[in-house]
Motif scaffolding. Sequence first.
Motif, mmCIF file in Angstrom:
data_model
loop_
_atom_site.group_PDB
_atom_site.id
_atom_site.type_symbol
_atom_site.label_atom_id
_atom_site.label_comp_id
_atom_site.label_asym_id
_atom_site.label_seq_id
_atom_site.Cartn_x
_atom_site.Cartn_y
_atom_site.Cartn_z
ATOM 1 N N GLU A 154 -66.487 24.325 -48.637
ATOM 2 C CA GLU A 154 -66.559 25.776 -48.770
ATOM 3 C C GLU A 154 -67.850 26.231 -49.438
ATOM 4 O O GLU A 154 -68.279 27.366 -49.265
ATOM 5 C CB GLU A 154 -65.364 26.287 -49.561
ATOM 6 N N HIS A 155 -68.496 25.355 -50.196
ATOM 7 C CA HIS A 155 -69.745 25.722 -50.864
ATOM 8 C C HIS A 155 -70.973 25.240 -50.109
ATOM 9 O O HIS A 155 -72.086 25.361 -50.609
ATOM 10 C CB HIS A 155 -69.774 25.130 -52.272
ATOM 11 N N ASP A 156 -70.789 24.626 -48.927
ATOM 12 C CA ASP A 156 -71.894 24.020 -48.194
ATOM 13 C C ASP A 156 -72.522 22.875 -48.979
ATOM 14 O O ASP A 156 -73.652 22.486 -48.699
ATOM 15 C CB ASP A 156 -72.990 25.056 -47.851
ATOM 16 N N ALA A 163 -78.591 27.395 -59.029
ATOM 17 C CA ALA A 163 -77.594 27.841 -58.056
ATOM 18 C C ALA A 163 -76.647 26.707 -57.706
ATOM 19 O O ALA A 163 -75.412 26.878 -57.669
ATOM 20 C CB ALA A 163 -78.278 28.377 -56.801
ATOM 21 N N VAL A 164 -77.207 25.535 -57.456
ATOM 22 C CA VAL A 164 -76.386 24.398 -57.055
ATOM 23 C C VAL A 164 -75.619 23.833 -58.252
ATOM 24 O O VAL A 164 -74.416 23.551 -58.166
ATOM 25 C CB VAL A 164 -77.255 23.323 -56.388
ATOM 26 N N ILE A 165 -76.307 23.676 -59.395
ATOM 27 C CA ILE A 165 -75.637 23.144 -60.573
ATOM 28 C C ILE A 165 -74.530 24.087 -61.032
ATOM 29 O O ILE A 165 -73.419 23.652 -61.365
ATOM 30 C CB ILE A 165 -76.652 22.906 -61.706
ATOM 31 N N VAL A 223 -77.415 27.741 -51.979
ATOM 32 C CA VAL A 223 -76.299 26.805 -51.796
ATOM 33 C C VAL A 223 -76.187 26.422 -50.325
ATOM 34 O O VAL A 223 -75.865 25.278 -49.981
ATOM 35 C CB VAL A 223 -74.992 27.419 -52.324
ATOM 36 N N GLY A 224 -76.484 27.367 -49.445
ATOM 37 C CA GLY A 224 -76.427 27.096 -48.016
ATOM 38 C C GLY A 224 -77.419 26.049 -47.545
ATOM 39 O O GLY A 224 -77.270 25.501 -46.450
ATOM 40 N N ILE A 274 -81.885 35.413 -47.291
ATOM 41 C CA ILE A 274 -81.563 36.096 -48.546
ATOM 42 C C ILE A 274 -81.301 37.574 -48.268
ATOM 43 O O ILE A 274 -80.356 38.164 -48.808
ATOM 44 C CB ILE A 274 -82.697 35.928 -49.564
ATOM 45 N N TYR A 275 -82.126 38.162 -47.405
ATOM 46 C CA TYR A 275 -81.932 39.572 -47.077
ATOM 47 C C TYR A 275 -80.562 39.794 -46.426
ATOM 48 O O TYR A 275 -79.876 40.782 -46.714
ATOM 49 C CB TYR A 275 -83.025 40.049 -46.129
ATOM 50 N N ALA A 276 -80.171 38.890 -45.535
ATOM 51 C CA ALA A 276 -78.879 39.048 -44.855
ATOM 52 C C ALA A 276 -77.730 38.969 -45.852
ATOM 53 O O ALA A 276 -76.775 39.765 -45.777
ATOM 54 C CB ALA A 276 -78.732 37.978 -43.777
#
Length: 578
Positions: free
Chosen positions: A93-95, A129-131, A391-392, A407-409
């Motif tokens: 779920e978090h990629d 972000a990942v940590i 994360v993606g 990021i904009y999306a």
Amino acid sequence: MDDELRDRVEREAEKHALLNAVKHESDANVGAIMGPLMGDNPDFRPHGDEIPRIAGGVIGEVNDLEYEEKRERLEDLAPEELAEIEAEDEADEHDLPDLPNADEYDEIRMRCAPNPNGPWHVGHARMPAVIGTYRDRYDGWFCVRFDDTDPETKRPDLEAYDAILDDLDYLGFEPDATYRASDRLETYYDHARELIEMGGAYTCSCSGEAFSELKNNGEPCPHRDKDGETVRSEFEEMIDGEYESGEMVLRVKTDIEHKNPALRDWVAFRMIDTPHPREEASEYRCWPMLDFQSGVDDHLLEVTHIIRGIDLQDSAKRQQFVYDYFGWEYPEVIHWGHVQLDAYDVKMSTSTISELIEQGELDGWDDPRAPTLKSLRRRGIRGDAIVDAMVGLGTSTSDVDLAMSSIYAENRDLIDEETDRRFLVREGNQLPLGGSPPDEANPPLHPNHEDRGVREIPVGDSVMLESDDLPQREARIWLKGLGCFQFTRDTLQYTGEDIDVVREGDVDVVHWVPADESVPVRMRTMEGDVRGHAEPGVGNLDSDEMVQFERVGFARIDRHESDDEGGAEETVAYYTHP
């Protein structure tokens, strides 16, 4: 809008409604699909007033279907997009993959270890972000440890400590603890003393060139077999500052014939004459190298998992020698590739950005042209959008490309429904009005939320249009929220026709502002400042309020200011994204 275009709008709206409904296993709504719909079909934008109504009808039909019916219909319309959704569903779920051997630890403990030589650029956001995401997933622990033990080549910036913590807060994470390595020199000295007692380190006064030649030839340094008492004495002299820079180092004794020369008897401590900028650390002259300092700290802080760049693979191997001497167990390590960012002319490098600021090429760390988190924040991009995009990317060892559009999306999904609409005309052209148009225009604050009401825009005797929107002579145009006009003898003549002329004919829909009561705007963008005029209500918006300038893009209101002579007020806005 002609029948052919209407059919296209309905087909595209159905596809995007199905994508949204299947992905989230819920009903679709107009607000969620408008951004992707218009982004994929820029030729729909002149008909922005009509699209939500058409899409709304299609969405109602989609929402009447059962989930399996939606999925089957999407498979017919967009099989590739459906496959992508289902692949995402199969992934975590978090990629992000599960942390290696996570179930073997009572608590997952990680660290974010920035060098405080300046605020973070966009690439720096990947680590927290990942940590932070892993911390939340495993109900674990993470700290920020400022690895600030190089007061010379990567000299700390005193303002960067708080600036980085502020950037972390912007991303939505709060560390469980914060440390400064420059506060922990005595701890590193104590471990070095223990290592010397074990015979695992020696003092070396070879020049860098001389040792490099020996190392590359697999030959031992003549100081390698010094007696322990001499090594202890000389290391204490290093701590006392009795050597100059380059005169003496402490080396970890490894394997002088190791197949990788970079691992042979590497430097653990060196002398640096440049005082540390922090007053508390300014008296120290004997400084640990990052591999020694970080390795000791990771053990003492009980770090279970380390994420680092693929280019730092040798760091783990160097540190393993120290861990073996002390009998410590090395943490799990994940190596990943670098993030490469598009859309910026400025290199994503703290030192480069700092130099450009010093040279006056950039206004500061939050200049819209700078690839920094402070810049994105001032532009109105939410930290959550950056985290989701980072994360993606996952944790691939390959270098990964991050498009700013992703990021904009993410940000558009977060702000679109709550952001009111306004008109902004860039470098406008003024045209007089004729034919007794209404005294006031009342376009909606948001096309999907009638309950928010309308804007009250006085019309006056003339309007300003963007250059690309100027009509051909005798052509008709529809001024959004006002009505239909025909361009006759340099005048826009009000015709009084209703919206059917837009739906049935080739009539462009454009935005505008009243020439007499508009608000001067300076919009700061990645390409430089853009000047224009906005509808009057923009001058009353609060700082930090988000707007969507119709047919232009989202922007954050920064401030209202007067010119140097105290003249007319100007609104300064920061362009966010389309």
